[in-house]
Design a protein around this motif. Structure first.
Motif, PDB file in Angstrom:
ATOM      1  N   ASN A 146       8.296   3.882   1.414  1.00 52.08           N
ATOM      2  CA  ASN A 146       7.108   4.598   1.880  1.00 52.08           C
ATOM      3  C   ASN A 146       7.488   5.873   2.636  1.00 52.08           C
ATOM      4  OD1 ASN A 146       5.251   2.819   0.831  1.00 52.08           O
ATOM      5  ND2 ASN A 146       4.299   2.294   2.776  1.00 52.08           N
TER       6      ASN A 146
ATOM      7  N   ALA B  12      -5.657   8.993  -3.795  1.00 53.08           N
ATOM      8  CA  ALA B  12      -6.063   8.249  -2.606  1.00 53.08           C
ATOM      9  C   ALA B  12      -5.047   7.152  -2.318  1.00 53.08           C
ATOM     10  CB  ALA B  12      -7.451   7.653  -2.818  1.00 53.08           C
ATOM     11  N   VAL B  13      -5.299   6.408  -1.243  1.00 50.76           N
ATOM     12  CA  VAL B  13      -4.418   5.285  -0.921  1.00 50.76           C
ATOM     13  C   VAL B  13      -4.355   4.341  -2.123  1.00 50.76           C
ATOM     14  CG1 VAL B  13      -4.132   3.256   0.521  1.00 50.76           C
ATOM     15  CG2 VAL B  13      -4.848   5.414   1.542  1.00 50.76           C
ATOM     16  N   CYS B  14      -3.154   3.966  -2.488  1.00 54.19           N
ATOM     17  CA  CYS B  14      -2.939   3.104  -3.658  1.00 54.19           C
ATOM     18  C   CYS B  14      -2.540   1.703  -3.198  1.00 54.19           C
ATOM     19  CB  CYS B  14      -1.847   3.706  -4.543  1.00 54.19           C
ATOM     20  SG  CYS B  14      -1.345   2.641  -5.901  1.00 54.19           S
ATOM     21  N   GLU B  15      -3.328   0.717  -3.606  1.00 59.10           N
ATOM     22  CA  GLU B  15      -2.955  -0.671  -3.361  1.00 59.10           C
ATOM     23  C   GLU B  15      -2.258  -1.191  -4.616  1.00 59.10           C
ATOM     24  OE1 GLU B  15      -6.045  -2.757  -0.550  1.00 59.10           O
ATOM     25  OE2 GLU B  15      -7.096  -1.819  -2.229  1.00 59.10           O
TER      26      GLU B  15
ATOM     27  N   ARG C 222       0.843  -1.198   0.000  1.00 58.33           N
ATOM     28  CA  ARG C 222       0.000   0.000   0.000  1.00 58.33           C
ATOM     29  C   ARG C 222       0.878   1.247   0.000  1.00 58.33           C
ATOM     30  NH1 ARG C 222      -5.230  -0.169   2.357  1.00 58.33           N
ATOM     31  NH2 ARG C 222      -4.797   1.796   3.432  1.00 58.33           N
ATOM     32  N   LEU C 223       0.467   2.234  -0.769  1.00 53.37           N
ATOM     33  CA  LEU C 223       1.135   3.540  -0.776  1.00 53.37           C
ATOM     34  C   LEU C 223       0.113   4.582  -0.331  1.00 53.37           C
ATOM     35  CD1 LEU C 223       3.106   3.355  -4.152  1.00 53.37           C
ATOM     36  CD2 LEU C 223       4.051   3.129  -1.858  1.00 53.37           C
ATOM     37  N   GLU C 224       0.320   5.146   0.841  1.00 48.38           N
ATOM     38  CA  GLU C 224      -0.637   6.101   1.398  1.00 48.38           C
ATOM     39  C   GLU C 224      -0.706   7.378   0.563  1.00 48.38           C
ATOM     40  OE1 GLU C 224      -2.574   5.241   3.850  1.00 48.38           O
ATOM     41  OE2 GLU C 224      -1.543   3.325   4.187  1.00 48.38           O
ATOM     42  N   GLN C 225       0.377   7.703  -0.156  1.00 49.66           N
ATOM     43  CA  GLN C 225       0.433   8.965  -0.914  1.00 49.66           C
ATOM     44  C   GLN C 225      -0.214   8.852  -2.291  1.00 49.66           C
ATOM     45  OE1 GLN C 225       2.987   7.213   0.296  1.00 49.66           O
ATOM     46  NE2 GLN C 225       4.470   8.488   1.390  1.00 49.66           N
TER      47      GLN C 225
ATOM     48  N   GLU D 231       9.224  -0.371   3.232  1.00 47.73           N
ATOM     49  CA  GLU D 231       8.953   0.533   4.350  1.00 47.73           C
ATOM     50  C   GLU D 231       9.803   1.799   4.227  1.00 47.73           C
ATOM     51  OE1 GLU D 231       9.698  -2.044   7.657  1.00 47.73           O
ATOM     52  OE2 GLU D 231       7.606  -2.738   7.768  1.00 47.73           O
TER      53      GLU D 231
END
Length: 327
Positions: A262, A204-207, A145-148, A259
């Motif tokens: 991110n 949005a959050v990217c999966e 997941r990428l929160e950015q 990590e």
């Protein structure tokens, strides 16, 4: 031909894995089946790239011993509190399996992995087929997941390639190199490819799913299915490659790098890539909507390719571009 019985095929392979000959009659008696049923299932496995020999009077044998993936063994090799590694026998594509779970809204942990013995629809970049014979390679897909959002994914395939190159160098003393934007080479021949597939909105959050295909020990007929110079890891390593160990180690290293990615983006990986750059300082051709030639000067802090051309230093991002050495 009848539909494959995956459980039976795995049991057959567990017996044949020693590389010795096994009588077709005894195999039939052991499983309570006809010799024809045994032959059909072994034929189906042969179509997945396994070298299975049949010799009159002796039976069936693999061309060499085979180590099967083992979920329990992998679990014991994992560090504490790391996500699950799910082992599949035969699948269409490990990337497709994870993407389907995302689309179905299934809860997944970042770092969760699916691996398989064989893929029937493995794919590489730009929709190309990825040769996926049974038990011969690493077919590894990791959820992240990428929160950015999607823009933060720039340079991610290079991060993954660097992790793989570092692991092969550290654990197997193999001089791996990375070819921008997503391939790993050993001694000038392709050994692995990386396919990052995104699921999410730009803001949005990217999966995403990170797919890694690494050739371990390809069958003799691989050159009939691969249209470029290739190699496999076992060619460059004296000891037998333990895929179960490699999978656990790769997950551990990959999670640590992701990590960091991110938290800090591609910047910490810029020099790491440049150390492994296959074309560092070499004249290359970059093909896409048009062809550009220049000297490869590594990548910038976002993972974009830097080419020194006749008109100056130019920057190129991934997508539909293809990089080759100039002849």
């Amino acid at each position: 031909m009848s539909q494959p019985n995956l459980q039976l095929q795995r049991q057959l392979l567990a017996l044949l894995a020693d590389g010795k000959f096994h009588s077709g009659q005894r195999l039939a008696e052991r499983f309570g089946l006809s010799r024809t049923a045994i032959a059909n299932n072994l034929q189906q496995l042969s179509q997945l790239g396994l070298d299975i020999f049949k010799l009159k009077g002796k039976g069936y044998a693999l061309s060499s011993p085979l180590q099967l993936l083992d979920a329990a063994v992998i679990r014991n090799l994992q560090c504490n509190e790391v996500p699950e590694i799910r082992v599949q026998h035969i699948t269409d594509s490990t990337n497709a399996q994870l993407l389907a779970l995302i689309q179905a809204g299934k809860p997944l942990q970042p770092g969760q992995v699916i691996v398989a013995e064989a893929q029937t629809a493995g794919r590489g970049r730009r929709g190309r087929q990825w040769f996926s014979p049974f038990g011969s390679s690493l077919y590894f897909s990791c959820y992240w997941r990428l929160e950015q959002g999607i823009p933060a994914a720039m340079g991610l395939s290079l991060v993954v390639a660097c992790v793989l190159a570092e692991l092969l160098q550290q654990d197997y003393h193999v001089p791996a190199q990375v070819k921008w934007p997503n391939d790993l080479y050993i001694n000038g021949a392709k050994a692995a490819g990386i396919l990052v597939e995104l699921a999410g909105q730009a803001d949005a959050v990217c999966e995403l799913v990170i797919g890694i295909g690494l050739n371990i020990r390809l069958p003799q007929l691989a050159d009939q299915s691969i249209d470029q110079p290739f190699t496999d890891l076992q060619t460059h390593v004296a000891a037998t490659i333990d895929r179960n160990v490699l999978i656990a180690r790769l997950q551990q290293h990959l999670i640590g790098a992701l990590e960091l990615f991110n938290a800090a983006g591609f910047v910490p990986f810029q020099q790491r890539f440049n150390l492994f750059d296959l074309y560092a300082g070499k004249v290359v051709k970059l093909s896409g909507s048009k062809e550009t030639s220049g000297i490869c000067r590594g990548v910038d802090q976002q993972g974009a390719l830097l080419l020194e051309t006749a008109t100056g230093l130019q920057t190129f991002y991934g997508g539909e571009l293809s990089l080759r050495g100039a002849t």
